[in-house]
Design an enzyme around this catalytic site. Structure first.
Site, short mmCIF file in Angstrom:
data_model
loop_
_atom_site.label_atom_id
_atom_site.label_comp_id
_atom_site.label_asym_id
_atom_site.label_seq_id
_atom_site.Cartn_x
_atom_site.Cartn_y
_atom_site.Cartn_z
CB SER A 67 65.47 65.10 6.60
OG SER A 67 64.15 64.92 7.08
CB SER A 69 60.61 65.16 5.47
OG SER A 69 60.58 65.07 6.88
CE LYS A 124 58.55 61.62 7.41
NZ LYS A 124 59.41 62.35 6.45
CB SER A 227 57.90 64.09 3.02
OG SER A 227 57.61 63.28 4.13
#
Length: 262
Positions: A67, A69, A124, A227
């Site tokens: 993704s 994010s 993250k 995100s």
């Protein structure tokens, strides 16, 4: 599907076949007799699977970014390597830490098992450590009452959709990295699920304030308005940590991206 579990089961089966052939069957087999194909192939794969299992479990593990994010640091399609030992040695499959090494630091890019569904791996950036008070109001980050340094870095071009987003250089701990912020996106957190220690967070129409509980971490994506992270689903417990991402080893769309990153 839990690939680590599958690899462990393959290791177990091939190891049993290798041991039976080495210490039992080979001694009973008459001279010149052929080894059954299922024993031969199963036993021959054992050393290869053992090496792969050990490397993947204790040294480095490859992941693919699914993704956006973490844009602009990591793009969709980046293949990355994750250091499996820097945060401690963990038992494969159950992910239980048995040897302490280092603790996550602010600014680290970390892979972890998603608290809402541990079968999923998320990536993250570490923003808040245990005990930190993290505030994100009007798209400005503050930790323990101190604004996180942030300087404009020009616009970031999304090559897939050909539009620009404002970008900034942010400094978390000793790590400088770029983030992007969408001016048109709302400042409040639009998606919040129920999560443990939710009472540690206060939400307003300008953002949120959270105190990170002991043994947990507050994570955010570098694509701040794209995100779904700790702002919406809470804190990452220490037991969910997988490792520290540190290197892009392949991207079929842009080979220039290969290399380490902050």
């Amino acid at each position: 599907m839990n690939f680590a579990l599958i690899l462990f089961l393959l290791l177990l089966v091939s190891g049993v076949l290798w041991a039976l052939d080495r210490f039992v069957a080979s001694k009973r087999r008459s001279v010149g007799a052929r080894t059954p194909w299922w024993v031969e192939y199963g036993a021959s794969f054992f050393p290869v699977i053992l090496v792969v299992f050990c490397l993947r479990s204790f040294v480095v593990e490859p992941f693919r970014i699914p993704s956006g994010s973490m844009i602009p640091t990591l793009l969709v399609g980046d293949f990355i390597l994750v250091n499996k030992w820097t945060y401690g040695i963990r038992l494969p499959v159950i992910n239980k830490k048995i040897i302490d090494v280092n603790e996550p630091q602010r600014g680290d890019v970390m892979v972890f098992r998603f608290p809402g569904d541990p079968s999923l791996d998320y990536i993250k950036r570490v923003v808040g450590l245990p005990g930190d008070k993290v505030e994100y109001f009007d798209k400005k980050l503050t930790i323990n009452g101190q604004p996180v340094p942030q300087n404009a870095a020009g616009d970031y071009l999304h090559t897939d959709r050909l539009y620009y987003s404002p970008s900034f250089v942010e400094k978390l701990g000793n790590v400088e990295h770029r983030i992007i912020v969408e001016n048109a996106a709302p400042a409040y957190v639009s998606q919040v699920t129920k999560y443990p220690f939710q009472e540690n967070c206060t939400y307003t129409n300008r953002g949120l304030s959270c105190t990170v509980p002991a043994g947990h971490y507050f994570m955010m994506g570098d694509n701040r308005d794209g995100s779904f992270d700790s702002r919406g689903w809470g804190f990452v417990p220490e037991k969910n940590i997988v490792g520290k991402a540190f290197y892009i080893w392949f991207n079929s769309s842009d080979l220039k991206r290969i290399g380490s990153f902050q």
